[in-house]
Design an enzyme around this catalytic site. Structure first.
Site, PDB file in Angstrom:
ATOM      1  CD  GLU A  36     -48.850   9.589  31.789  1.00  0.00           C
ATOM      2  OE1 GLU A  36     -47.924   8.365  30.149  1.00  0.00           O
ATOM      3  OE2 GLU A  36     -49.382   8.765  32.612  1.00  0.00           O
ATOM      4  CB  SER A  93     -52.710   5.190  37.339  1.00  0.00           C
ATOM      5  OG  SER A  93     -53.593   4.654  37.620  1.00  0.00           O
ATOM      6  CG  ASN A 152     -48.879   3.571  34.493  1.00  0.00           C
ATOM      7  OD1 ASN A 152     -48.162   3.134  34.589  1.00  0.00           O
ATOM      8  ND2 ASN A 152     -49.999   3.402  35.045  1.00  0.00           N
ATOM      9  CG  HIS A 205     -51.197   9.693  35.726  1.00  0.00           C
ATOM     10  ND1 HIS A 205     -50.001   8.198  34.283  1.00  0.00           N
ATOM     11  CD2 HIS A 205     -50.778   9.043  36.925  1.00  0.00           C
ATOM     12  CE1 HIS A 205     -50.124   7.550  35.125  1.00  0.00           C
ATOM     13  NE2 HIS A 205     -50.678   7.463  36.519  1.00  0.00           N
TER      14      HIS A 205
HETATM   15  P1  NAI Z   1     -55.435   5.983  48.684  1.00  0.00           P
HETATM   16  O1  NAI Z   1     -55.756   4.931  48.584  1.00  0.00           O
HETATM   17  O2  NAI Z   1     -53.445   5.594  49.456  1.00  0.00           O
HETATM   18  O3  NAI Z   1     -55.771   6.680  48.652  1.00  0.00           O
HETATM   19  C1  NAI Z   1     -57.206   7.392  48.307  1.00  0.00           C
HETATM   20  C2  NAI Z   1     -57.355   8.523  49.637  1.00  0.00           C
HETATM   21  O4  NAI Z   1     -59.004   9.020  49.088  1.00  0.00           O
HETATM   22  C3  NAI Z   1     -58.242   7.642  50.609  1.00  0.00           C
HETATM   23  O5  NAI Z   1     -57.703   8.604  51.142  1.00  0.00           O
HETATM   24  C4  NAI Z   1     -59.404   8.475  50.833  1.00  0.00           C
HETATM   25  O6  NAI Z   1     -59.916   8.146  52.364  1.00  0.00           O
HETATM   26  C5  NAI Z   1     -59.562   8.871  49.986  1.00  0.00           C
HETATM   27  N1  NAI Z   1     -60.795   8.777  49.588  1.00  0.00           N
HETATM   28  C6  NAI Z   1     -62.025   8.349  49.198  1.00  0.00           C
HETATM   29  N2  NAI Z   1     -63.207   8.520  48.645  1.00  0.00           N
HETATM   30  C7  NAI Z   1     -62.890  10.203  48.423  1.00  0.00           C
HETATM   31  C8  NAI Z   1     -64.212  10.972  48.596  1.00  0.00           C
HETATM   32  N3  NAI Z   1     -65.682  11.041  48.222  1.00  0.00           N
HETATM   33  N4  NAI Z   1     -63.784  12.400  49.042  1.00  0.00           N
HETATM   34  C9  NAI Z   1     -62.980  12.810  49.482  1.00  0.00           C
HETATM   35  N5  NAI Z   1     -60.987  11.605  49.868  1.00  0.00           N
HETATM   36  C10 NAI Z   1     -61.578  10.447  49.525  1.00  0.00           C
HETATM   37  O7  NAI Z   1     -55.004   6.070  46.467  1.00  0.00           O
HETATM   38  P2  NAI Z   1     -53.256   6.617  45.896  1.00  0.00           P
HETATM   39  O8  NAI Z   1     -52.714   5.587  45.862  1.00  0.00           O
HETATM   40  O9  NAI Z   1     -53.064   8.554  46.338  1.00  0.00           O
HETATM   41  O10 NAI Z   1     -54.697   6.619  44.176  1.00  0.00           O
HETATM   42  C11 NAI Z   1     -55.995   7.967  44.680  1.00  0.00           C
HETATM   43  C12 NAI Z   1     -55.841   7.844  43.335  1.00  0.00           C
HETATM   44  O11 NAI Z   1     -54.674   8.342  42.355  1.00  0.00           O
HETATM   45  C13 NAI Z   1     -55.714   6.321  41.777  1.00  0.00           C
HETATM   46  O12 NAI Z   1     -56.879   6.931  40.982  1.00  0.00           O
HETATM   47  C14 NAI Z   1     -54.865   5.990  41.520  1.00  0.00           C
HETATM   48  O13 NAI Z   1     -54.867   5.586  40.929  1.00  0.00           O
HETATM   49  C15 NAI Z   1     -54.201   7.016  41.190  1.00  0.00           C
HETATM   50  N6  NAI Z   1     -52.740   6.783  40.848  1.00  0.00           N
HETATM   51  C16 NAI Z   1     -51.853   6.368  42.048  1.00  0.00           C
HETATM   52  C17 NAI Z   1     -50.592   5.714  42.174  1.00  0.00           C
HETATM   53  C18 NAI Z   1     -49.894   5.090  43.058  1.00  0.00           C
HETATM   54  O14 NAI Z   1     -48.760   4.877  42.597  1.00  0.00           O
HETATM   55  N7  NAI Z   1     -50.407   4.826  43.870  1.00  0.00           N
HETATM   56  C19 NAI Z   1     -49.770   6.411  40.983  1.00  0.00           C
HETATM   57  C20 NAI Z   1     -50.224   7.739  39.787  1.00  0.00           C
HETATM   58  C21 NAI Z   1     -51.917   7.170  39.980  1.00  0.00           C
END
Ligand code: NAI
Length: 708
Positions: free
Chosen positions: A448, A415, A486, A436
């Site tokens: 996005e 993001s 954002n 995104h």
């Molecule tokens: P999260 O913390 O809920 O999930 C991340 C997941 O990635 C965890 O389950 C972790 O175990 C896993 N992970 C870490 N390293 C890994 C690897 N090498 N291989 C496979 N899995 C791995 O994070 P979230 O909120 O889902 O965010 C993920 C991405 O999406 C980030 O880049 C964030 O900025 C983006 N994002 C988040 C939003 C939100 O509202 N939470 C909205 C839009 C984008």
């Protein structure tokens, strides 16, 4: 004579065919053609009945929406040809049978309602979708429909705008017979049956209009639904009022009222904004240097890396579109957690009746969990959704580059991070792109699509096409911190916090934005997303902050107290066990105290200032984004805000809203804020230029933008 409408014969039945591809819109020429053909059919000896049918893929999908814009801009006069045609159809001495396939929407359904009978193909749909454009049916729909279908059905159709299937329309009395097989043959056979028999016009029916007693609860319920589900929208309430008028006014009087109301809606700001949105959703698909015929890679199999909040939702989006997904996590526990989240989401949808368990089972079968990168070798595309850390993302992309097919698309859901830097970890930056998704990914319509410096046209075209397949609105944006959505949200939320620090309460700030039409106030939105997310980012980037520029202080302090928002049961608000927000007067007191200690003067802040500071913060940043070419057009920003940030559609989006307020006025206000509040309010150069030259955001275009 216009070839848009043709007249042929099958024995005693005259057939009038509307032939105005692609959707037989009632554009100029069609209505005149219909009137003329009807006169001919009526006069022709040996004709006992008339069938009206559409050529090609549909009956009549409505009035040409561009025509509305021509009328409101003063380019074209409003003609009431349709209004004159419908009584002529009704008073035709030979029964007129409307034969419907595809869609009979808007003016198309109103045309059909004027016929003496309606027959339809089983898979056709009928509807009065005008409210979705801030309008009401303007050619008798609100008066004929309740007489045919009853008050409740007419209300539902006119106030929600949702289409109705033919079996449902048959039950409601809108359709007289469903035709299996050839529609024309079936319609002609039906016309022969009814020829010579007296036909009752819709306008003369009264049996389904109910009584004041039976109708009262129906209208009350419809109003309640409209207030709840279409908060702030004027057209649904107007439609309800008109259907109510149909129950107690003579037909002609009801029609007059409908006419006056239609005109009022047509010239309203809401309708102009909604029509802008309608065309905007189509416009965002046009990318100047990526023409429609750019070869796109079909995406038939994908992998999602990371099964957290976003990865799980994204996997559901693909499965819902029938695309098999490999879901990769680091360890079994994380994978199990991710899958449990997906199952829980699907279970809620089943509970709410959105789809049956059998669909869910099919979708779950499309998601294959994995702990390894090996299986990723065969997929067409990978979406990475691991933690927001550049080092981790680069590590993942290096791996992906190693295992994935040379032509596979490598996408990141980041993001905030730079797509170019992520792409630099691969040997194929042309195949790297940002996709995104917004949270919850399986619900939010926005996608996005972030173009890096090296992203190829083929990669862009593929993702734009994929967005459609996934049921999302894909908007192409350039690569910068926070992209479009954002990046603009940051100053918007900053102002919300500043306002509380200057003496407003949390509740008054959120209420002002909610009353404007936002789905949620900015502070409640922070609680929903988690205040700790921004806090972590701010801690990491504190060294980049410009000295002397005011920074919000309250959210960091709330986080230091463990108040992260909904997830910890408290943030700007307190939350009960059902996650309902409760005001927390202690927060207002604390923030006002911290602010006073930091030397911030406390005062009463009027709601207009709250609104202007939050919304104009969006607009000013939007203007910079537009000028830098990060967004292709102002409408792209609008579509992002409507679909990703809960901006009210009837205001057209932040840039359209600024245009309607008038850019000189917006510019003046921002200059005033600059004087009073400091350099974060420096007016965007483009805003200044447009305000001084009498321009608008809508008419501004920077060629070949949304590029890095
Ligand atoms: P999260 O913390 O809920 O999930 C991340 C997941 O990635 C965890 O389950 C972790 O175990 C896993 N992970 C870490 N390293 C890994 C690897 N090498 N291989 C496979 N899995 C791995 O994070 P979230 O909120 O889902 O965010 C993920 C991405 O999406 C980030 O880049 C964030 O900025 C983006 N994002 C988040 C939003 C939100 O509202 N939470 C909205 C839009 C984008």
């Amino acid at each position: 004579m216009s070839e848009l409408v043709q007249l042929t014969r099958q024995g005693p039945v005259a057939i009038i065919t509307i032939n105005n591809p692609p959707v037989n819109a009632l554009s100029p020429g069609v209505i005149e053609g219909l009137a003329e053909r009807l006169r001919q059919a009526q006069a022709e000896a040996g004709v006992d009945a008339v069938v009206v049918i559409g050529a090609g893929r549909t009956f009549v999908a409505g009035v040409d929406i561009k025509e509305f814009q021509r009328i409101t801009s003063g380019e074209a006069p409003r003609t009431d040809g349709l209004l004159a045609l419908l009584p002529a159809i009704e008073s035709c001495s030979k029964p007129v049978v409307m034969a419907i396939h595809g869609n009979a929407f808007g003016g198309g359904l109103e045309l059909a309602l004027a016929g003496h009978y309606r027959v339809a193909a089983a898979d056709a749909q009928v509807g009065q979708p005008e409210v979705k454009l801030g309008l009401i049916p303007g050619a008798g729909g609100t008066q004929r429909l309740p007489r045919l279908a009853g008050v409740a059905k007419a209300l539902e159709m006119c106030a929600t705008g949702n289409p109705v299937s033919v079996p449902e329309a048959l039950r409601a009395g809108i359709i007289d017979r469903v035709i299996e097989g050839d529609l024309l043959a079936g319609a002609v056979a039906f016309a022969r049956e009814v020829a010579g028999k007296p036909a009752v016009k819709a306008r003369d029916r009264a049996g389904k209009l109910g009584t004041p007693q039976s109708n009262a609860p129906i209208f009350a319920a419809a109003r309640e639904v409209a207030h709840k589900k279409q908060r702030g929208w004027k057209a649904p309430l107007a439609a309800i009022e008109l259907v109510e008028a149909a129950t107690h006014l003579p037909f002609e009087k009801g029609l007059k009222l409908e006419q006056a109301c239609f005109r009022e809606c047509l010239f309203s700001e809401q309708s102009k904004a909604l029509i802008h949105v309608f065309f905007g959703e189509r416009e965002v698909g046009k990318i100047p240097d990526v023409p429609k015929d750019t070869p796109a890679l079909p995406v038939n199999s994908v992998a999602v890396v990371g099964a957290g909040t976003m990865g799980g939702g994204i996997a559901m989006v693909f499965a819902n579109a029938g695309i098999p997904v490999l879901l990769r996590e680091v360890d079994q526990a994380a994978l199990d957690r991710g899958l449990a989240g997906i199952r829980k989401n699907y279970a809620t949808s089943v509970e709410r009746g959105r789809f049956p368990q059998q669909f869910v089972d099919q979708r779950l079968r499309l998601i294959t969990p994995t702990l390894s990168f090996d299986g990723l070798a065969g997929v067409d595309m990978v979406v990475e959704a691991v933690f927001e850390s550049m080092a981790l993302k680069k590590e993942v992309f290096t791996q992906l580059d190693r295992v994935c097919r040379p032509d596979a698309i490598l996408a990141s859901n980041t993001s905030t991070l730079s797509i170019d830097e992520i792409a630099s970890a691969t040997s194929r930056p042309e195949a790297v792109i940002g996709t995104h998704f917004f949270s919850p990914a399986n619900v939010m319509r926005l996608l996005e699509i972030v173009r890096g410096q090296a992203t190829s046209r083929q990669t862009i075209a593929s993702c734009m096409q994929l967005a459609k397949k996934l049921g999302k609105v894909g908007v192409l944006v350039g690569n910068c911190r926070g992209f479009v959505g954002n990046r603009m949200f940051h100053p918007y939320r900053r102002e919300a916090q500043f306002l509380v620090e200057e003496g407003a309460t949390v509740e008054t700030v959120d209420q002002a934005l909610y009353d404007f039409g936002m789905a949620m106030g900015p502070l409640a939105t922070g609680d929903l997303a988690g205040l700790d997310v921004g806090w972590r980012i701010r801690k990491e980037h504190r060294h980049l902050a410009k000295p002397g520029v005011r920074q919000p202080l309250a959210e960091d302090r709330l986080c230091e107290m463990g108040r992260y928002g909904q997830k910890t049961g408290a943030g700007w608000y307190r939350y009960d066990e059902k996650r309902r927000a409760l005001p927390d007067p202690g927060v207002n007191q604390m923030v006002h105290k911290w602010a006073a200690e930091a030397g911030i003067a406390q005062r009463q802040i009027p709601p207009e200032e709250i609104l202007d500071r939050c919304i104009y913060a969006l607009v000013n940043e939007g203007a910079r984004i537009l000028e830098e070419g990060i967004a292709l057009r102002a409408v792209d920003i609008d579509i992002i805000y409507l679909n990703g940030y809960g901006f009210p559609a009837y205001r057209g989006g932040p840039m359209w809203y600024a245009d309607t307020v008038g850019l000189p006025k917006v510019y003046e206000r921002i200059r005033e804020f600059r004087e009073r509040h400091g350099e974060q309010w420096e007016p965007a150069p483009l805003l200044k230029q447009l305000a001084e030259s009498g321009g608008t955001f809508a008419s501004f275009s920077k060629p070949q933008s949304a590029a890095a």
